[in-house]
Every structure is written in structure tokens, then in C-alpha cells.
Design a protein around this motif. Structure first.
Motif, PDB file in Angstrom:
ATOM      1  N   GLN A  83      -5.639 -56.355 -36.228  1.00 39.73           N
ATOM      2  CA  GLN A  83      -6.740 -57.728 -35.680  1.00 39.73           C
ATOM      3  C   GLN A  83      -7.290 -58.031 -34.203  1.00 39.73           C
ATOM      4  O   GLN A  83      -7.210 -57.761 -32.792  1.00 39.73           O
ATOM      5  N   ASN A  84      -8.188 -58.788 -34.672  1.00 35.17           N
ATOM      6  CA  ASN A  84      -9.372 -58.513 -33.301  1.00 35.17           C
ATOM      7  C   ASN A  84      -9.770 -59.732 -32.802  1.00 35.17           C
ATOM      8  O   ASN A  84      -9.806 -60.867 -33.814  1.00 35.17           O
ATOM      9  N   TYR A  85      -9.629 -60.310 -32.083  1.00 31.73           N
ATOM     10  CA  TYR A  85     -10.349 -61.370 -31.600  1.00 31.73           C
ATOM     11  C   TYR A  85     -11.573 -61.889 -31.228  1.00 31.73           C
ATOM     12  O   TYR A  85     -11.970 -61.257 -30.529  1.00 31.73           O
ATOM     13  N   VAL A  86     -11.842 -63.636 -30.993  1.00 31.67           N
ATOM     14  CA  VAL A  86     -13.512 -63.746 -30.188  1.00 31.67           C
ATOM     15  C   VAL A  86     -12.812 -63.686 -28.698  1.00 31.67           C
ATOM     16  O   VAL A  86     -12.403 -65.316 -29.044  1.00 31.67           O
ATOM     17  N   ILE A  87     -13.326 -63.148 -27.501  1.00 34.12           N
ATOM     18  CA  ILE A  87     -12.272 -64.021 -26.369  1.00 34.12           C
ATOM     19  C   ILE A  87     -14.208 -64.270 -25.549  1.00 34.12           C
ATOM     20  O   ILE A  87     -14.572 -62.847 -25.536  1.00 34.12           O
ATOM     21  N   ASN A  88     -14.654 -64.919 -25.281  1.00 35.31           N
ATOM     22  CA  ASN A  88     -15.877 -65.036 -24.221  1.00 35.31           C
ATOM     23  C   ASN A  88     -16.596 -64.469 -24.919  1.00 35.31           C
ATOM     24  O   ASN A  88     -17.570 -63.611 -23.807  1.00 35.31           O
ATOM     25  N   SER A  89     -17.020 -64.869 -26.208  1.00 34.43           N
ATOM     26  CA  SER A  89     -18.003 -64.582 -27.432  1.00 34.43           C
ATOM     27  C   SER A  89     -17.748 -62.753 -27.311  1.00 34.43           C
ATOM     28  O   SER A  89     -19.206 -61.869 -27.755  1.00 34.43           O
ATOM     29  N   THR A 112       6.728 -71.867 -44.834  1.00 27.87           N
ATOM     30  CA  THR A 112       6.470 -73.014 -45.477  1.00 27.87           C
ATOM     31  C   THR A 112       5.541 -73.474 -45.824  1.00 27.87           C
ATOM     32  O   THR A 112       5.620 -74.448 -47.241  1.00 27.87           O
ATOM     33  N   THR A 113       4.749 -73.170 -45.619  1.00 24.93           N
ATOM     34  CA  THR A 113       3.268 -73.916 -46.030  1.00 24.93           C
ATOM     35  C   THR A 113       2.718 -73.163 -47.200  1.00 24.93           C
ATOM     36  O   THR A 113       2.941 -71.543 -46.999  1.00 24.93           O
ATOM     37  N   LYS A 114       1.652 -73.306 -48.065  1.00 18.47           N
ATOM     38  CA  LYS A 114       1.117 -72.754 -49.345  1.00 18.47           C
ATOM     39  C   LYS A 114       0.054 -71.954 -48.767  1.00 18.47           C
ATOM     40  O   LYS A 114      -0.961 -71.608 -49.664  1.00 18.47           O
ATOM     41  N   THR A 115      -0.401 -72.498 -47.447  1.00 22.43           N
ATOM     42  CA  THR A 115      -1.518 -71.148 -46.890  1.00 22.43           C
ATOM     43  C   THR A 115      -1.111 -69.760 -46.950  1.00 22.43           C
ATOM     44  O   THR A 115       0.000 -69.108 -46.636  1.00 22.43           O
ATOM     45  N   ILE A 116      -1.954 -68.842 -47.228  1.00 21.46           N
ATOM     46  CA  ILE A 116      -1.592 -67.453 -47.428  1.00 21.46           C
ATOM     47  C   ILE A 116      -1.598 -66.997 -45.828  1.00 21.46           C
ATOM     48  O   ILE A 116      -2.769 -67.182 -44.751  1.00 21.46           O
ATOM     49  N   SER A 117      -0.533 -66.852 -45.266  1.00 21.64           N
ATOM     50  CA  SER A 117      -0.006 -65.574 -44.318  1.00 21.64           C
ATOM     51  C   SER A 117      -0.592 -64.410 -44.017  1.00 21.64           C
ATOM     52  O   SER A 117       0.191 -63.714 -44.886  1.00 21.64           O
ATOM     53  N   TYR A 118      -0.767 -63.785 -43.334  1.00 24.95           N
ATOM     54  CA  TYR A 118      -0.960 -62.051 -42.906  1.00 24.95           C
ATOM     55  C   TYR A 118       0.036 -62.256 -41.945  1.00 24.95           C
ATOM     56  O   TYR A 118       0.561 -62.568 -40.636  1.00 24.95           O
ATOM     57  N   PHE A 119       0.555 -60.671 -41.533  1.00 23.48           N
ATOM     58  CA  PHE A 119       2.045 -60.434 -41.013  1.00 23.48           C
ATOM     59  C   PHE A 119       1.366 -59.138 -40.128  1.00 23.48           C
ATOM     60  O   PHE A 119       1.840 -57.990 -41.146  1.00 23.48           O
ATOM     61  N   CYS A 120       1.906 -59.100 -38.811  1.00 23.38           N
ATOM     62  CA  CYS A 120       2.257 -57.166 -38.162  1.00 23.38           C
ATOM     63  C   CYS A 120       3.139 -57.082 -39.333  1.00 23.38           C
ATOM     64  O   CYS A 120       3.730 -56.757 -38.706  1.00 23.38           O
ATOM     65  N   GLU A 121       2.130 -55.529 -39.377  1.00 30.91           N
ATOM     66  CA  GLU A 121       4.144 -54.222 -40.447  1.00 30.91           C
ATOM     67  C   GLU A 121       5.318 -54.138 -39.704  1.00 30.91           C
ATOM     68  O   GLU A 121       5.773 -53.742 -39.451  1.00 30.91           O
ATOM     69  N   THR A 122       4.496 -53.839 -38.329  1.00 28.08           N
ATOM     70  CA  THR A 122       5.650 -53.118 -37.225  1.00 28.08           C
ATOM     71  C   THR A 122       6.549 -55.147 -35.947  1.00 28.08           C
ATOM     72  O   THR A 122       7.513 -54.506 -37.014  1.00 28.08           O
ATOM     73  N   CYS A 123       5.547 -55.348 -36.020  1.00 29.55           N
ATOM     74  CA  CYS A 123       6.420 -56.895 -35.749  1.00 29.55           C
ATOM     75  C   CYS A 123       6.546 -58.245 -36.058  1.00 29.55           C
ATOM     76  O   CYS A 123       7.653 -59.092 -35.253  1.00 29.55           O
ATOM     77  N   CYS A 124       6.276 -57.890 -36.949  1.00 31.30           N
ATOM     78  CA  CYS A 124       6.059 -59.380 -38.038  1.00 31.30           C
ATOM     79  C   CYS A 124       5.352 -60.520 -37.061  1.00 31.30           C
ATOM     80  O   CYS A 124       5.383 -61.674 -37.120  1.00 31.30           O
ATOM     81  N   ARG A 125       3.913 -60.253 -36.307  1.00 24.52           N
ATOM     82  CA  ARG A 125       4.104 -61.695 -35.482  1.00 24.52           C
ATOM     83  C   ARG A 125       2.926 -62.435 -36.677  1.00 24.52           C
ATOM     84  O   ARG A 125       2.079 -61.348 -37.476  1.00 24.52           O
ATOM     85  N   THR A 126       2.499 -63.281 -36.541  1.00 22.42           N
ATOM     86  CA  THR A 126       1.507 -64.548 -37.869  1.00 22.42           C
ATOM     87  C   THR A 126       0.538 -63.382 -37.150  1.00 22.42           C
ATOM     88  O   THR A 126      -0.150 -63.830 -36.182  1.00 22.42           O
ATOM     89  N   LEU A 127      -1.289 -63.187 -38.168  1.00 21.31           N
ATOM     90  CA  LEU A 127      -2.854 -62.983 -37.370  1.00 21.31           C
ATOM     91  C   LEU A 127      -2.792 -63.830 -38.505  1.00 21.31           C
ATOM     92  O   LEU A 127      -3.395 -64.891 -39.710  1.00 21.31           O
ATOM     93  N   LEU A 128      -4.361 -63.781 -38.052  1.00 25.04           N
ATOM     94  CA  LEU A 128      -5.441 -64.244 -38.371  1.00 25.04           C
ATOM     95  C   LEU A 128      -6.148 -64.045 -39.836  1.00 25.04           C
ATOM     96  O   LEU A 128      -6.421 -64.850 -40.446  1.00 25.04           O
ATOM     97  N   ASP A 129      -6.463 -62.388 -39.771  1.00 33.06           N
ATOM     98  CA  ASP A 129      -6.492 -62.127 -40.488  1.00 33.06           C
ATOM     99  C   ASP A 129      -6.081 -61.452 -41.319  1.00 33.06           C
ATOM    100  O   ASP A 129      -4.689 -60.995 -41.052  1.00 33.06           O
ATOM    101  N   PRO A 130      -6.189 -60.420 -42.460  1.00 31.34           N
ATOM    102  CA  PRO A 130      -5.634 -59.922 -43.079  1.00 31.34           C
ATOM    103  C   PRO A 130      -5.703 -58.297 -42.452  1.00 31.34           C
ATOM    104  O   PRO A 130      -5.809 -57.161 -43.185  1.00 31.34           O
ATOM    105  N   ALA A 131      -5.512 -58.338 -41.111  1.00 32.26           N
ATOM    106  CA  ALA A 131      -5.415 -56.937 -40.984  1.00 32.26           C
ATOM    107  C   ALA A 131      -3.579 -56.579 -40.852  1.00 32.26           C
ATOM    108  O   ALA A 131      -2.850 -57.458 -41.609  1.00 32.26           O
TER     109      ALA A 131
END
Length: 189
Positions: A83-89, A112-131
Motif C-alpha cells: 500500500q502506498n500513501y501520499v504524505i506531504n505530496s 459490516t458495511t457494504k463498501t468493498i474493503s481490502y485487508f493486509c494479507e499478513t496483519c489484516c489491517r484495512t487498506l485503502l486500495d486493492p494492495a
């Protein structure tokens, strides 16, 4: 991705301590890592005096966590799936797994929401993109697990191949059945 020798050291190094060589100078935080030397973090002054011709990554901070710019690390490492993030441009990625927020539910089954969620395959952290991974450390951990599983599978296959030639062939229950009437040997007198 083949794991380079310097990667483990990069992930476990402590950054942002005061440089013992330059403790009296400004901007003396140890936030550099040399891919050639692969030892402790160092400051900008050490870079100009000790690592001038070496490949170096600069570690940055985001919410008290170590990040590296994508533009720097992608030159020396395959970071696909992280997962990439944009921080300070600037596009960055986290070096190591971060603690999960206390009030969030995580994992693919707890959404519990109907939005598509992505999760880290190692720690299950929620991701922003399909990483696949939230950090470089999570990708490395998954790669190591996969490598260990593959080595175990190959070891078992070699072991089975070795045992094939040493054991006599097994007979099925049909091959032990006698054909016709039994003939006994005559009694010896």
C-alpha cells in the motif's frame, strides 16, 4: 521478490536517534540507511563523509512511524503489492506493520458495511486500495512464510522419493489370494 541482504537490516534498524558523531550540529537525526554497509542508521553529515558514493535510503516519519519514499525504494526493490500513501505530496510506504486502531474491527469477516474493503494479507489491517500488504515488513513476512512452506514441501517430496526405492512394493489384498486348491507338501518320514 528475492529478498536482498540489506532488507532485514533496513526493517529492524532504529532511526531518528541523535548521531553520536555530530551531536552538537543541527539536523543530526540518524535517518539514513546505507544499502552497501547495511549497519546502523546515520545522519546527513555521516553520509557526506562516510557514504558519499553508496546507495542510501532516507527514512522519514509519518504519525510516529517510519516511511520511505516510493521513488527511492522502487529503484532498488520490488514493492508491488505494498500500500502506498501520499504524505506531504510524496508517495510513501511504511517500513513496518503498525498497531491496529483500538476501536476498529479488522479482518475480512468483520466488515459490516457494504463498501468493498481490502485487508493486509499478513496483519489484516484495512487498506485503502486493492494492495496485498500494509507495509514492506508485512510483505517480507509473507514472503518468508511462503518460502518456508515451499522448502517444507520440497523436503517432503525429496523424502518421499528417497523412500520409494528403499521399501519393497506393497501388495494389494487381491494379490495375496491363492488361486485354485491348496497343495500341501508331503510329510517327511
Amino acid at each position: 521478490m528475492e529478498e536482498p541482504k540489506w532488507l532485514e537490516a533496513l526493517l529492524r534498524t532504529n532511526y531518528f536517534n541523535i548521531c553520536p558523531r555530530h551531536c552538537e550540529t543541527p539536523r543530526n537525526e540518524c535517518n539514513m540507511f546505507c544499502l552497501s554497509c547495511q549497519n546502523a542508521a546515520f545522519c546527513i553529515y555521516c553520509r557526506t563523509s562516510l557514504h558519499i558514493d553508496h546507495p542510501v535510503l532516507q527514512i522519514r516519519r509519518s504519525s510516529y512511524h517510519n516511511v520511505v519514499r516510493v521513488s527511492e525504494i522502487e529503484k532498488v526493490l520490488d514493492i508491488r503489492g505494498v500500500q502506498n500513501y501520499v504524505i506531504n505530496s510524496a508517495r510513501v510506504l511504511f517500513l513496518n506493520e503498525r498497531p491496529q486502531p483500538k476501536n476498529s474491527s479488522h479482518g475480512p469477516t468483520s466488515s459490516t458495511t457494504k463498501t468493498i474493503s481490502y485487508f493486509c494479507e499478513t496483519c489484516c489491517r484495512t487498506l485503502l486500495d486493492p494492495a496485498r500488504f500494509c507495509s514492506l515488513g508485512c510483505k517480507v513476512e509473507e514472503m518468508r512464510k511462503n518460502k518456508e512452506d515451499e522448502e517444507e514441501r520440497l523436503r517432503k517430496e525429496r523424502q518421499q522419493e528417497t523412500h520409494k526405492g528403499t521399501h519393497p512394493p506393497t501388495h494389494t489384498s487381491n494379490s495375496r489370494r491363492r488361486k485354485g486348491t491348496p497343495h500341501r507338501a508331503p510329510f517327511a518320514s
